[in-house]
Design a protein around this motif. Structure first.
Motif, mmCIF file in Angstrom:
data_model
loop_
_atom_site.group_PDB
_atom_site.id
_atom_site.type_symbol
_atom_site.label_atom_id
_atom_site.label_comp_id
_atom_site.label_asym_id
_atom_site.label_seq_id
_atom_site.Cartn_x
_atom_site.Cartn_y
_atom_site.Cartn_z
ATOM 1 N N PRO A 102 -41.719 38.257 32.915
ATOM 2 C CA PRO A 102 -41.076 36.980 33.219
ATOM 3 C C PRO A 102 -40.905 36.146 31.952
ATOM 4 O O PRO A 102 -41.798 36.105 31.108
ATOM 5 N N GLY A 103 -39.729 35.547 31.792
ATOM 6 C CA GLY A 103 -39.448 34.726 30.616
ATOM 7 C C GLY A 103 -38.761 35.486 29.491
ATOM 8 O O GLY A 103 -38.188 34.877 28.591
ATOM 9 N N ASP A 104 -38.814 36.837 29.527
ATOM 10 C CA ASP A 104 -38.136 37.623 28.487
ATOM 11 C C ASP A 104 -36.625 37.403 28.551
ATOM 12 O O ASP A 104 -36.072 37.092 29.616
ATOM 13 N N GLY A 105 -35.958 37.656 27.425
ATOM 14 C CA GLY A 105 -34.506 37.628 27.399
ATOM 15 C C GLY A 105 -33.934 38.999 27.750
ATOM 16 O O GLY A 105 -34.489 40.029 27.377
ATOM 17 N N ARG A 151 -33.213 38.662 18.826
ATOM 18 C CA ARG A 151 -34.650 38.525 18.521
ATOM 19 C C ARG A 151 -35.105 37.097 18.811
ATOM 20 O O ARG A 151 -36.108 36.864 19.477
ATOM 21 N N ALA A 152 -34.313 36.138 18.321
ATOM 22 C CA ALA A 152 -34.683 34.728 18.507
ATOM 23 C C ALA A 152 -34.725 34.358 19.994
ATOM 24 O O ALA A 152 -35.496 33.481 20.399
ATOM 25 N N ALA A 153 -33.914 35.043 20.802
ATOM 26 C CA ALA A 153 -33.878 34.732 22.237
ATOM 27 C C ALA A 153 -34.944 35.507 23.019
ATOM 28 O O ALA A 153 -35.006 35.414 24.251
ATOM 29 N N GLY A 154 -35.764 36.273 22.320
ATOM 30 C CA GLY A 154 -36.866 36.975 22.989
ATOM 31 C C GLY A 154 -36.421 38.131 23.862
ATOM 32 O O GLY A 154 -37.044 38.432 24.898
ATOM 33 N N CYS A 155 -35.360 38.823 23.437
ATOM 34 C CA CYS A 155 -34.844 39.926 24.270
ATOM 35 C C CYS A 155 -35.758 41.146 24.206
ATOM 36 O O CYS A 155 -36.212 41.535 23.126
ATOM 37 N N THR A 156 -35.984 41.741 25.370
ATOM 38 C CA THR A 156 -36.693 43.024 25.419
ATOM 39 C C THR A 156 -35.833 44.098 26.091
ATOM 40 O O THR A 156 -36.192 45.266 26.086
ATOM 41 N N LEU A 157 -34.731 43.664 26.690
ATOM 42 C CA LEU A 157 -33.869 44.609 27.418
ATOM 43 C C LEU A 157 -32.409 44.295 27.106
ATOM 44 O O LEU A 157 -32.016 43.119 27.044
ATOM 45 N N LEU A 158 -31.626 45.348 26.895
ATOM 46 C CA LEU A 158 -30.171 45.212 26.776
ATOM 47 C C LEU A 158 -29.554 45.867 27.998
ATOM 48 O O LEU A 158 -29.810 47.043 28.276
ATOM 49 N N ARG A 184 -32.897 49.699 18.394
ATOM 50 C CA ARG A 184 -33.987 50.327 17.618
ATOM 51 C C ARG A 184 -34.772 49.252 16.853
ATOM 52 O O ARG A 184 -35.998 49.194 16.924
ATOM 53 N N ASP A 185 -34.048 48.360 16.168
ATOM 54 C CA ASP A 185 -34.722 47.349 15.340
ATOM 55 C C ASP A 185 -35.584 46.405 16.177
ATOM 56 O O ASP A 185 -36.624 45.943 15.724
ATOM 57 N N LEU A 186 -35.109 46.090 17.378
ATOM 58 C CA LEU A 186 -35.844 45.134 18.225
ATOM 59 C C LEU A 186 -36.716 45.837 19.264
ATOM 60 O O LEU A 186 -37.341 45.186 20.096
ATOM 61 N N ASP A 187 -36.711 47.170 19.234
ATOM 62 C CA ASP A 187 -37.447 47.977 20.213
ATOM 63 C C ASP A 187 -37.091 47.594 21.654
ATOM 64 O O ASP A 187 -37.965 47.350 22.491
ATOM 65 N N LEU A 188 -35.775 47.524 21.916
ATOM 66 C CA LEU A 188 -35.299 47.153 23.252
ATOM 67 C C LEU A 188 -35.252 48.380 24.167
ATOM 68 O O LEU A 188 -34.946 49.481 23.707
#
Ligand code: PLP
Length: 386
Positions: A102-105, A151-158, A184-188
């Motif tokens: 919860p709260g992730d981008g 990254r700044a928006a806290g994304c974990t999923l695309l 890859r860079d953000l480990d999404l």
């Protein structure tokens, strides 16, 4: 197209339209279903074969999916990693729950298929738009600084819808490569909705995201179904291929009863569509190409200033009414004055600051008579002024 049959049926597309309205909104086609689908469903009913299913040689939907991905898209799904679901949105909801907190981008191209936006928001995650913009006469997206922004928006999923609804873009290798690098860079984790893959118009070619590289494969959940390209959305059946080990570990530990499963009719229709309906599908694509040509010519010559970048895939088109007198809410005016039902553009940017109010989405999967009526209705509405 037998409009009387469609109006009398149980489908939402024609069911929600008043008797003097032509519906060109939700993504169902007016163009019937493949004969093999009709026959396999009739076989099951004739044999009264509607009990719990049993497959001696493994799940036929999974086998058909794996075969199709190999044969048509040059992608070898990992054996044992596919799950059959009721629909794509269910798969997306599961992926959100398993891959984010919860709260992730959750990054997604906007405009977006509205249920995606609602799924993200209702799960308590944050929609992070990757805005589609016109670049050199095509829909595209800004790649400079994308990783930093996500990254700044806290994304974990695309959430990647490719081919894209509603713009009809088929993302190319360069665009997908950028997204794979960002992932890859953000480990999404990547949820790749490829439901429109069979609707790419030549020479555009659909590239499965999971086929891009080993790294992309290892972080992607691919979801697809036969429902859009073979006009069987009401039977409900989809496949998710879970390339991500982390997601798979959690997915495989969920009880089957928690996820549910499609019924035998949806499964039989899916296998008949994928394995036995190629001729029907080729004829469908010829019809859609002809309609797309009519639509493109109509838009290009339109006196009102409406704009359309012709889709590279899908039977959906994203029309910009910003330069017309009905920019404030085109779908509403077109329904009221033109008696034609489109999807309102504003729905495709819900839960985001992106403004798509001046757009409407038009579904052109119909015959030339209905299409001509739809375009004439839009003409009337636009000509009526503000
Ligand atoms: C991009 C996209 N994904 C998913 C769906 C719906 O799929 P399902 O009915 O399997 O949830 C649609 C329907 O139009 C769609 O356009």
């Amino acid at each position: 197209v037998d409009t009387a049959r469609l109006r009398a049926g149980g489908g939402v597309k024609w069911g929600l339209a008043a008797s003097d309205v032509l519906p060109a909104w939700v993504a169902d086609m007016d163009l019937g279903i493949p004969p093999a689908v009709r026959e396999r469903l009739a076989d099951l009913i004739r044999r009264e074969d509607l009990g719990y299913p049993y497959w001696r040689d493994g799940d036929p939907v999974v086998a058909s999916f794996e075969r199709r991905m190999r044969d048509r898209f040059d992608w070898d799904p990992r054996p044992g990693r596919s799950r059959v679901l009721c629909d794509i949105i269910q798969g997306f909801q599961v992926a959100i729950e398993l891959a984010t907190r919860p709260g992730d981008g959750v990054a997604v191209h906007v405009p977006a298929y509205p249920p995606f936006l609602d799924s993200i928001a209702s799960a308590g995650r944050v929609v992070v738009p990757i805005e589609m913009v016109e670049i050199d006469g095509r829909w595209g997206f800004e790649t400079d600084g994308l990783a930093e922004r996500l990254r700044a928006a806290g994304c974990t999923l695309l959430a990647l819808v490719n081919p894209h609804n509603p713009t009809g873009r088929v993302f190319d290798a360069a665009e997908l490569g950028v997204l794979a690098g960002v992932a890859r860079d953000l480990d999404l984790t990547v949820f790749a909705d490829e439901i429109h893959a069979d609707l790419a118009f030549a020479p555009n070619r659909h590239l499965p995201f999971a086929a891009l590289s080993d790294d992309a494969a290892s972080r992607t959940v691919t979801a697809t179904s036969a429902t859009k390209a073979f006009n069987i959305a009401g039977v409900g059946c989809a496949v998710a291929h879970v390339g991500s080990d982390a997601v798979w570990e959690r997915w495989a530990s969920l009880p089957n009863a928690y996820l549910g499963a499609p019924g035998v009719l949806g499964r039989a229709a899916t296998v008949a569509a994928w394995d036995e309906s190629q001729d029907w599908h080729e004829a469908l694509m010829r019809r859609l190409v002809a309609n797309r040509t009519v639509l493109g010519a109509w838009a290009a010559a339109h006196p009102s200033g409406l704009l359309l970048l012709v889709p590279e895939a899908t039977y959906l088109s994203w029309i910009d009414f910003a330069g017309t007198p009905i920019a404030a809410g085109p779908a509403g005016v077109i329904l009221e004055r033109g008696r034609v039902m489109l999807n309102a553009g504003a729905d495709f940017s819900r839960h985001t600051p992106v403004d798509t109010t001046a757009f409407a989405r038009l579904n052109f999967a119909t015959d030339d008579v209905v299409l001509a009526g739809v375009l004439a209705g839009i003409d009337r509405a636009v000509a009526g002024g503000a």
